[in-house]
Design a protein around this motif. Structure first.
Motif, PDB file in Angstrom:
ATOM      1  N   GLU A 291       0.810  -1.220   0.000  1.00  0.00           N
ATOM      2  CA  GLU A 291       0.000   0.000   0.000  1.00  0.00           C
ATOM      3  C   GLU A 291       0.843   1.270   0.000  1.00  0.00           C
ATOM      4  OE1 GLU A 291      -3.116   0.799  -0.332  1.00  0.00           O
ATOM      5  OE2 GLU A 291      -3.613  -1.297  -0.714  1.00  0.00           O
ATOM      6  N   ASP A 292       2.070   1.166   0.573  1.00  0.00           N
ATOM      7  CA  ASP A 292       2.882   2.388   0.742  1.00  0.00           C
ATOM      8  C   ASP A 292       3.736   2.701  -0.494  1.00  0.00           C
ATOM      9  OD1 ASP A 292       4.361   0.081   1.186  1.00  0.00           O
ATOM     10  OD2 ASP A 292       5.794   1.086   2.508  1.00  0.00           O
ATOM     11  N   ILE A 293       3.571   1.930  -1.558  1.00  0.00           N
ATOM     12  CA  ILE A 293       4.381   2.160  -2.761  1.00  0.00           C
ATOM     13  C   ILE A 293       3.472   2.541  -3.936  1.00  0.00           C
ATOM     14  CG2 ILE A 293       5.932   1.042  -4.466  1.00  0.00           C
ATOM     15  CD1 ILE A 293       7.233   1.362  -1.726  1.00  0.00           C
ATOM     16  N   ILE A 294       3.894   3.561  -4.667  1.00  0.00           N
ATOM     17  CA  ILE A 294       3.196   3.892  -5.918  1.00  0.00           C
ATOM     18  C   ILE A 294       3.887   3.079  -6.998  1.00  0.00           C
ATOM     19  CG2 ILE A 294       2.728   5.766  -7.562  1.00  0.00           C
ATOM     20  CD1 ILE A 294       2.711   7.641  -5.048  1.00  0.00           C
ATOM     21  N   PHE A 295       3.177   2.060  -7.458  1.00  0.00           N
ATOM     22  CA  PHE A 295       3.844   1.060  -8.299  1.00  0.00           C
ATOM     23  C   PHE A 295       3.582   1.334  -9.781  1.00  0.00           C
ATOM     24  CE2 PHE A 295       4.424  -3.172 -10.181  1.00  0.00           C
ATOM     25  CZ  PHE A 295       5.706  -3.428  -9.727  1.00  0.00           C
TER      26      PHE A 295
ATOM     27  N   TRP B  86      15.876   8.750  -5.635  1.00  0.00           N
ATOM     28  CA  TRP B  86      15.114   9.803  -4.970  1.00  0.00           C
ATOM     29  C   TRP B  86      13.609   9.519  -5.078  1.00  0.00           C
ATOM     30  CZ3 TRP B  86      11.414  13.485  -6.214  1.00  0.00           C
ATOM     31  CH2 TRP B  86      11.221  14.502  -5.280  1.00  0.00           C
ATOM     32  N   LEU B  87      13.179   9.143  -6.266  1.00  0.00           N
ATOM     33  CA  LEU B  87      11.745   8.864  -6.442  1.00  0.00           C
ATOM     34  C   LEU B  87      11.308   7.730  -5.514  1.00  0.00           C
ATOM     35  CD1 LEU B  87      11.358   9.128 -10.340  1.00  0.00           C
ATOM     36  CD2 LEU B  87      10.296  10.616  -8.634  1.00  0.00           C
ATOM     37  N   TYR B  88      12.163   6.725  -5.373  1.00  0.00           N
ATOM     38  CA  TYR B  88      11.783   5.591  -4.530  1.00  0.00           C
ATOM     39  C   TYR B  88      11.913   5.926  -3.034  1.00  0.00           C
ATOM     40  CZ  TYR B  88      10.887   0.947  -2.881  1.00  0.00           C
ATOM     41  OH  TYR B  88      10.305  -0.116  -2.237  1.00  0.00           O
ATOM     42  N   ASN B  89      13.080   6.457  -2.684  1.00  0.00           N
ATOM     43  CA  ASN B  89      13.340   6.673  -1.252  1.00  0.00           C
ATOM     44  C   ASN B  89      12.575   7.851  -0.654  1.00  0.00           C
ATOM     45  OD1 ASN B  89      15.095   4.497  -1.180  1.00  0.00           O
ATOM     46  ND2 ASN B  89      16.805   5.755  -1.908  1.00  0.00           N
ATOM     47  N   LYS B  90      12.373   8.885  -1.457  1.00  0.00           N
ATOM     48  CA  LYS B  90      11.721  10.095  -0.914  1.00  0.00           C
ATOM     49  C   LYS B  90      10.242  10.196  -1.272  1.00  0.00           C
ATOM     50  CE  LYS B  90      15.660  11.691   0.670  1.00  0.00           C
ATOM     51  NZ  LYS B  90      16.002  11.343   2.034  1.00  0.00           N
ATOM     52  N   ARG B  91       9.845   9.578  -2.367  1.00  0.00           N
ATOM     53  CA  ARG B  91       8.438   9.706  -2.783  1.00  0.00           C
ATOM     54  C   ARG B  91       7.748   8.357  -2.955  1.00  0.00           C
ATOM     55  NH1 ARG B  91       9.480  13.625  -0.923  1.00  0.00           N
ATOM     56  NH2 ARG B  91       9.460  15.770  -1.666  1.00  0.00           N
TER      57      ARG B  91
ATOM     58  N   VAL C 199      10.650   3.124 -13.824  1.00  0.00           N
ATOM     59  CA  VAL C 199      11.944   2.964 -14.497  1.00  0.00           C
ATOM     60  C   VAL C 199      12.511   4.338 -14.853  1.00  0.00           C
ATOM     61  CG1 VAL C 199      13.115   2.082 -16.566  1.00  0.00           C
ATOM     62  CG2 VAL C 199      11.314   0.718 -15.467  1.00  0.00           C
ATOM     63  N   VAL C 200      13.717   4.602 -14.386  1.00  0.00           N
ATOM     64  CA  VAL C 200      14.459   5.783 -14.833  1.00  0.00           C
ATOM     65  C   VAL C 200      15.850   5.267 -15.174  1.00  0.00           C
ATOM     66  CG1 VAL C 200      15.258   8.113 -14.279  1.00  0.00           C
ATOM     67  CG2 VAL C 200      13.219   7.219 -13.152  1.00  0.00           C
TER      68      VAL C 200
ATOM     69  N   SER D  91      -3.791   4.047 -10.712  1.00  0.00           N
ATOM     70  CA  SER D  91      -4.847   5.072 -10.661  1.00  0.00           C
ATOM     71  C   SER D  91      -4.295   6.388 -11.216  1.00  0.00           C
ATOM     72  CB  SER D  91      -5.307   5.284  -9.215  1.00  0.00           C
ATOM     73  OG  SER D  91      -4.250   5.891  -8.490  1.00  0.00           O
ATOM     74  N   ARG D  92      -5.222   7.276 -11.500  1.00  0.00           N
ATOM     75  CA  ARG D  92      -4.844   8.622 -11.951  1.00  0.00           C
ATOM     76  C   ARG D  92      -4.027   9.335 -10.868  1.00  0.00           C
ATOM     77  NH1 ARG D  92      -7.377  11.574 -16.352  1.00  0.00           N
ATOM     78  NH2 ARG D  92      -7.232  13.793 -15.902  1.00  0.00           N
ATOM     79  N   ALA D  93      -4.367   9.056  -9.608  1.00  0.00           N
ATOM     80  CA  ALA D  93      -3.624   9.680  -8.499  1.00  0.00           C
ATOM     81  C   ALA D  93      -2.158   9.222  -8.511  1.00  0.00           C
ATOM     82  CB  ALA D  93      -4.285   9.324  -7.169  1.00  0.00           C
ATOM     83  N   ASP D  94      -1.906   7.967  -8.891  1.00  0.00           N
ATOM     84  CA  ASP D  94      -0.515   7.473  -8.989  1.00  0.00           C
ATOM     85  C   ASP D  94       0.262   8.296 -10.012  1.00  0.00           C
ATOM     86  OD1 ASP D  94      -1.155   5.406  -7.249  1.00  0.00           O
ATOM     87  OD2 ASP D  94      -1.442   3.913  -8.845  1.00  0.00           O
ATOM     88  N   ILE D  95      -0.397   8.560 -11.142  1.00  0.00           N
ATOM     89  CA  ILE D  95       0.268   9.304 -12.231  1.00  0.00           C
ATOM     90  C   ILE D  95       0.493  10.759 -11.792  1.00  0.00           C
ATOM     91  CG2 ILE D  95       0.090  10.021 -14.659  1.00  0.00           C
ATOM     92  CD1 ILE D  95       0.052   6.986 -14.461  1.00  0.00           C
ATOM     93  N   ASP D  96      -0.509  11.329 -11.127  1.00  0.00           N
ATOM     94  CA  ASP D  96      -0.356  12.718 -10.658  1.00  0.00           C
ATOM     95  C   ASP D  96       0.805  12.821  -9.665  1.00  0.00           C
ATOM     96  OD1 ASP D  96      -2.422  13.670 -12.218  1.00  0.00           O
ATOM     97  OD2 ASP D  96      -3.950  13.364 -10.674  1.00  0.00           O
ATOM     98  N   ALA D  97       0.922  11.820  -8.784  1.00  0.00           N
ATOM     99  CA  ALA D  97       2.016  11.830  -7.804  1.00  0.00           C
ATOM    100  C   ALA D  97       3.364  11.737  -8.526  1.00  0.00           C
ATOM    101  CB  ALA D  97       1.851  10.660  -6.834  1.00  0.00           C
ATOM    102  N   LEU D  98       3.417  10.924  -9.571  1.00  0.00           N
ATOM    103  CA  LEU D  98       4.661  10.802 -10.341  1.00  0.00           C
ATOM    104  C   LEU D  98       5.011  12.147 -10.983  1.00  0.00           C
ATOM    105  CD1 LEU D  98       6.921   9.046 -11.729  1.00  0.00           C
ATOM    106  CD2 LEU D  98       5.331   8.776 -13.642  1.00  0.00           C
ATOM    107  N   ALA D  99       4.031  12.753 -11.641  1.00  0.00           N
ATOM    108  CA  ALA D  99       4.297  14.017 -12.353  1.00  0.00           C
ATOM    109  C   ALA D  99       4.768  15.090 -11.371  1.00  0.00           C
ATOM    110  CB  ALA D  99       3.044  14.469 -13.090  1.00  0.00           C
TER     111      ALA D  99
END
Ligand SMILES: Cc1ncc(COP(=O)(O)O)c(C=O)c1O
Length: 385
Positions: free
Chosen positions: A11-15, A337-342, A347-348, A366-374
């Motif tokens: 649950e704690d990971i935006i996959f 950084w994306l993994y440890n901080k957010r 893939v980067v 979900s759309r929220a996952d994409i918004d969090a990534l952006a």
């Protein structure tokens, strides 16, 4: 409708990296467990029944990918399938022959071909695909331009791993066939993701994973070989093979199906997974995920320095969106950084000198996952570039 909670994802990971290893839902894992328990209750009986069980499972998969069941065998993964193909052509070709591929192939498979080619004096030619990746018609010509009278094999990914590009496999297989050139397709990302009809594709060898986009357990993949080539395509492990015929489906299946004692539960789970996909209206799952991938591309492209990887709208047809990042991006640092901080798994990486971000969408996205990534990509690039 499928939910994130249908999967075991934390649950704690935006996959956002379904593309690398897939993600298996609870229902399918439960089915796999039922097969493992059936095996362990009477192992001897189970392995006596295994040929018939596998045959039935192959029939289901064959129907899904538009093939005949006797032309397809289960393998553990497509790296293995590609190795089988490279091994076969290592024996069939002679020094001086050429194999044409692209510079966007999956590293392990590229390495396998390269090793067989070096050993046999075969020339391994990588067609260079420029950035931004050109439209389909130009891609066909870029790859075909590397074909010479010595070319005997074309090796192509259906959808590339480092760049999420759908290559024009259909057009190139047809062209190769009329030129007498064999084709090997790494379809790792295709089943469950794009429509497949192997009997009409005109490839000679096609290997693909079910454990990515069909969401089956890890270790479920297949190898399909056109009938006239099957006698030359042997497994990498010599076992009982056709000395002790087991299935009704002939030499090719007998040689590949039993390669010593192994866990066949991932293969046997495939018919259940296909039923599960149908029950969950797979076309809608794919449609929604493609829309999310297209949305990811759209919002990422509003960020300064982020550019389209393709000249064409590939995101509109795939569940993966890839974009290029500013040239000075430290991709290792950004991924960490994306993994440890957010808490974002995505893939980067740097490919052919270009920093690339590849975002996958599936039923659990979900759309929220994409918004969090952006938001996170914007923040990282603003603070570091
Ligand atoms: C294009 C491509 N080929 C091959 C593979 C290897 O898959 P596996 O590790 O299941 O063999 C991958 C995995 O990501 C891939 O993307």
């Amino acid at each position: 409708m499928l939910q994130r909670s249908d999967f075991l994802l934390r649950e704690d990971i935006i996959f956002l990296n379904h593309g690398s290893f897939g993600a298996c839902p609870r229902a399918i894992l439960d089915e796999q467990r039922r097969w493992v328990e059936r095996l362990e209750r009477q192992p001897v009986l189970f392995f006596r029944e295994a040929p018939a069980l596998l045959q039935s499972s192959r029939e289901s998969l064959a129907a899904y990918v538009g093939a005949q069941p006797q032309d397809l065998v289960y393998v553990t993964n497509s790296t293995y399938g590609v190795n089988v193909a490279a091994h076969a052509f290592g024996d069939l070709l002679v020094a001086g022959d050429e194999i044409v591929t692209t510079d966007h192939e999956y590293g392990a498979c590229d390495r396998a071909w390269h090793q067989y080619c070096v050993k046999k004096g075969i020339k391994y030619v990588r067609a260079e695909i420029p950035f931004p990746v050109p439209p389909i018609h130009d891609l066909v010509e870029i790859i075909w331009n590397r074909v010479t009278p010595k070319t005997k094999v074309l090796f192509l990914s259906h959808i590339t791993s480092p760049t999420a590009v759908r290559l024009p496999v259909e057009e190139l297989c047809a062209r190769a066939k009329s030129a007498g050139i064999r084709t090997v397709v790494d379809g790792s990302h295709a089943p469950g993701h794009i429509p497949l009809h192997l009997s009409t594709l005109q490839a000679d060898i096609y290997t693909a994973n079910c454990h990515k986009w069909m969401c089956t357990p890890k270790g479920s993949a297949f190898l399909w070989v056109t009938p006239d080539l099957q006698e030359h395509v042997l497994p990498l492990i010599v076992s009982w093979g056709s000395d002790i015929p087991t299935a009704d489906d002939g030499f090719f299946v007998d040689e590949h199906e039993y390669v010593g004692t192994r866990d066949i539960s991932p293969f046997l789970t495939v018919p259940f997974a296909l039923k599960w996909m149908a029950e969950h209206h797979w076309a809608e799952v794919q449609h929604d995920a493609r829309a999310l991938a297209a949305y990811a591309s759209e919002v990422l492209l509003t960020i300064g320095g982020v550019e389209s990887l393709c000249a064409i709208g590939q995101d509109a047809i795939l569940q993966m969106a890839a974009v290029t990042l500013p040239d000075s991006t430290d991709t290792v640092d950004m991924k960490d950084w994306l993994y440890n901080k957010r808490s974002i798994e995505v893939v980067v990486h740097r490919w052919l000198g270009k920093p690339i971000l590849r975002c996958s969408a599936h039923a659990h996205t979900s759309r929220a996952d994409i918004d969090a990534l952006a938001m996170a990509v914007n923040e990282y690039l603003r603070n570091t570039i």
